[in-house]
Design a protein around this motif. Structure first.
Motif, PDB file in Angstrom:
ATOM      1  N   GLY A 189       0.793  -1.223   0.000  1.00 56.95           N
ATOM      2  CA  GLY A 189       0.000   0.000   0.000  1.00 56.95           C
ATOM      3  C   GLY A 189       0.828   1.277   0.000  1.00 56.95           C
ATOM      4  N   ARG A 190       2.137   1.152  -0.267  1.00 56.74           N
ATOM      5  CA  ARG A 190       2.981   2.353  -0.306  1.00 56.74           C
ATOM      6  C   ARG A 190       3.271   2.790  -1.736  1.00 56.74           C
ATOM      7  N   ILE A 191       3.534   4.091  -1.889  1.00 58.17           N
ATOM      8  CA  ILE A 191       3.639   4.668  -3.232  1.00 58.17           C
ATOM      9  C   ILE A 191       4.914   4.210  -3.949  1.00 58.17           C
ATOM     10  N   VAL A 192       4.738   3.729  -5.179  1.00 62.51           N
ATOM     11  CA  VAL A 192       5.868   3.462  -6.062  1.00 62.51           C
ATOM     12  C   VAL A 192       6.122   4.720  -6.895  1.00 62.51           C
ATOM     13  N   GLU A 193       5.034   5.300  -7.395  1.00 61.88           N
ATOM     14  CA  GLU A 193       5.153   6.488  -8.248  1.00 61.88           C
ATOM     15  C   GLU A 193       3.769   7.122  -8.388  1.00 61.88           C
ATOM     16  N   GLY A 238       6.544  13.025  -8.211  1.00 63.90           N
ATOM     17  CA  GLY A 238       7.725  12.231  -8.543  1.00 63.90           C
ATOM     18  C   GLY A 238       8.149  11.305  -7.415  1.00 63.90           C
ATOM     19  N   SER A 239       8.804  10.215  -7.800  1.00 68.28           N
ATOM     20  CA  SER A 239       9.142   9.190  -6.813  1.00 68.28           C
ATOM     21  C   SER A 239      10.156   9.682  -5.795  1.00 68.28           C
ATOM     22  N   GLN A 240      11.005  10.649  -6.174  1.00 65.95           N
ATOM     23  CA  GLN A 240      11.973  11.165  -5.207  1.00 65.95           C
ATOM     24  C   GLN A 240      11.287  11.768  -3.987  1.00 65.95           C
ATOM     25  N   GLU A 241      10.156  12.415  -4.219  1.00 68.88           N
ATOM     26  CA  GLU A 241       9.422  13.042  -3.111  1.00 68.88           C
ATOM     27  C   GLU A 241       8.452  12.074  -2.452  1.00 68.88           C
ATOM     28  N   LEU A 242       7.881  11.161  -3.244  1.00 66.60           N
ATOM     29  CA  LEU A 242       6.722  10.411  -2.754  1.00 66.60           C
ATOM     30  C   LEU A 242       6.954   8.930  -2.440  1.00 66.60           C
ATOM     31  N   ALA A 243       8.026   8.351  -2.955  1.00 68.77           N
ATOM     32  CA  ALA A 243       8.185   6.898  -2.821  1.00 68.77           C
ATOM     33  C   ALA A 243       8.118   6.471  -1.363  1.00 68.77           C
ATOM     34  N   GLU A 244       7.419   5.374  -1.125  1.00 67.54           N
ATOM     35  CA  GLU A 244       7.272   4.744   0.190  1.00 67.54           C
ATOM     36  C   GLU A 244       6.314   5.460   1.146  1.00 67.54           C
ATOM     37  N   LEU A 245       5.772   6.611   0.749  1.00 63.33           N
ATOM     38  CA  LEU A 245       4.730   7.232   1.579  1.00 63.33           C
ATOM     39  C   LEU A 245       3.396   6.534   1.311  1.00 63.33           C
ATOM     40  N   LEU A 246       2.422   6.796   2.186  1.00 63.75           N
ATOM     41  CA  LEU A 246       1.080   6.262   1.978  1.00 63.75           C
ATOM     42  C   LEU A 246       0.267   7.271   1.169  1.00 63.75           C
ATOM     43  N   PRO A 247      -0.690   6.802   0.362  1.00 68.99           N
ATOM     44  CA  PRO A 247      -1.404   7.722  -0.530  1.00 68.99           C
ATOM     45  C   PRO A 247      -2.111   8.890   0.174  1.00 68.99           C
ATOM     46  N   PHE A 248      -2.603   8.669   1.387  1.00 67.16           N
ATOM     47  CA  PHE A 248      -3.291   9.784   2.055  1.00 67.16           C
ATOM     48  C   PHE A 248      -2.304  10.767   2.685  1.00 67.16           C
TER      49      PHE A 248
END
Lengths: 134, 280
Positions: free
Chosen positions: B52-56, B154-164
């Motif tokens: 459930g974590r962000i890839v991109e 972008g994945s640099q900022e968002l990768a591994e965070l949760l969508p909310f």
């Protein structure tokens, strides 16, 4: 005309023979699944197991009755009652070593794929899974 | 200035998805409902992993044909393509890189402009190879606007965070009634039973902050982390209970958390009690 018919018949026999049988190591089928399958199939039908992308874990099982058999299908046949299961080669890659069972619980009664050694994590409804990748 | 109305985004790339199963295939993968593209020409979504974590984060664009164009960050293109193709199996979908370049414009009245589906106040995209007199290479202007608007990308900022945590619920990136997709189980559970304590917010800052710097409150407690920065604006993930704190710092630089235009007051006000995103 006649030769055409014979030709087609022969082609049919040839393809049927070409289907490799699934070994015990590839797919296991419980007795319950085999006897339930015998009850539900119409003439010429087999249980088809498929794996497709989708579901909450990325890959989902699709299980249905099918009369068709394709060239890349592999075949399992019950030694008890003759019921048949087919799996295509691509799907078998995600199913090797798994067990086909028939499960009756409060949610549903259905054929299910259980103990899939390739699946790392399933979703709670049991229809999708995440494989162990590379 | 007025002639250079298009800002080139060299760090973004367009992938063309072609084939009869394209919609069904994407529907099983991304967090937003692909059928919305029948009535709109842009759609924002995440691709999640099974945890459930962000890839991109991706933007999908319809450009007058049956093909779909998927916009993602250039650096993550190879990983993303590989991740997507893993799920293809026998579906009829081909992915090729488009030679069209991606531009940002603040002028949404442009005929070719595709308005940003995340927030209507955040301009539009234009695709293709326009004449060079219209094009500005000032990517930093885009990034500054983006940080002011509070939109992480972008994945640099968002990768591994949760969508909310990435405000996917507020930026029209997550559908809660579309059915199964990768990572849906955790996302749905969070939406219906969870409390979202940390979100990405924009900050005003008094100097450049290092990416990854910890955000500290007046008692020097760690309350967040910076994910993007220039000399006046940052994006960071922050504990919402610290939003009102007057003395936030990161990397020795003073910060002030801002409420983005698209974020309702209740998100910041009820950060401890709110239990369901589906409550009105």
């Amino acid at each position: 005309m006649l030769t055409q018919k014979i030709g087609r018949l022969m082609a049919c026999t040839v393809t049927r023979q070409a289907h490799r049988m699934l070994t015990e190591q590839e797919i296991k089928v419980t007795n319950k699944a085999a006897s339930r399958l015998k009850e539900v199939v119409d003439n010429g039908e087999r249980l088809r197991l498929e794996v497709d992308g989708g579901g909450c874990s990325g890959f989902e099982y699709k299980i249905r009755l099918d009369k068709k058999i394709n060239n890349d299908d592999l075949l399992w046949k019950s030694s008890e009652n003759g019921a048949e299961i087919v799996v295509d080669e691509l799907s078998l890659g995600f199913l090797k070593g798994a067990t086909v069972d028939f499960v009756e619980d409060l949610m549903k009664s259905s054929f299910r794929i259980v103990n899939n050694p390739i699946a790392e994590k399933g979703c709670s409804c049991g229809s999708s899974f995440a494989p162990k990748m590379d | 200035m007025s002639t250079q109305r298009l800002i080139k985004l060299p760090h973004r790339v367009l992938l063309k998805l072609h084939g009869s199963d394209t919609n069904a295939f994407l529907q099983g993968l991304i967090t937003n409902d692909v059928t919305k593209l029948q009535t709109q020409n842009g759609l924002a979504a995440f691709l999640l992993n099974t945890k459930g974590r962000i890839v991109e984060d991706v933007l999908l664009w319809r450009r007058g044909t049956d093909d779909l164009f998927l916009e993602c960050s250039k650096e993550n293109k190879t990983i993303l393509t590989k991740e997507i193709l893993k799920y293809r199996l026998r579906k009829q979908v081909e992915i090729t890189e488009s030679s069209d370049q991606i531009f940002f414009t603040e002028d949404v009245s442009d005929k070719q402009a595709h308005r940003d589906p995340r927030f209507s106040g955040f301009g539009a995209r234009v695709f293709g190879n326009p004449s060079s007199s219209e094009v500005s290479e000032n990517r930093e202007k885009y990034e500054n606007l983006r940080r002011s608007a509070g939109i992480a990308e972008g994945s640099q900022e968002l990768a591994e965070l949760l969508p909310f945590q990435a405000n996917g619920d507020l930026l029209n990136m997550v559908s809660l009634d579309k059915g199964c997709y990768v990572g849906q189980e955790l996302t749905a559970r969070t939406a219906h039973t969870g409390v979202i304590r940390r979100r990405i917010l924009p900050f005003e800052c008094e100097g450049q902050v290092k990416i990854g710097a910890e955000v500290l409150d007046e008692k020097k407690n760690k309350v967040g982390k910076i994910i993007s920065s220039d000399t006046t604006r940052c994006l960071g993930i922050l504990q919402l209970s610290s939003f009102k704190s007057q003395k936030l710092t990161a990397d020795g630089v003073s910060l002030t958390a801002k409420q983005p235009e698209w974020m309702p007051d209740k998100i910041l006000a009820n950060n401890k009690t709110r239990t369901s995103l589906t409550d009105s």
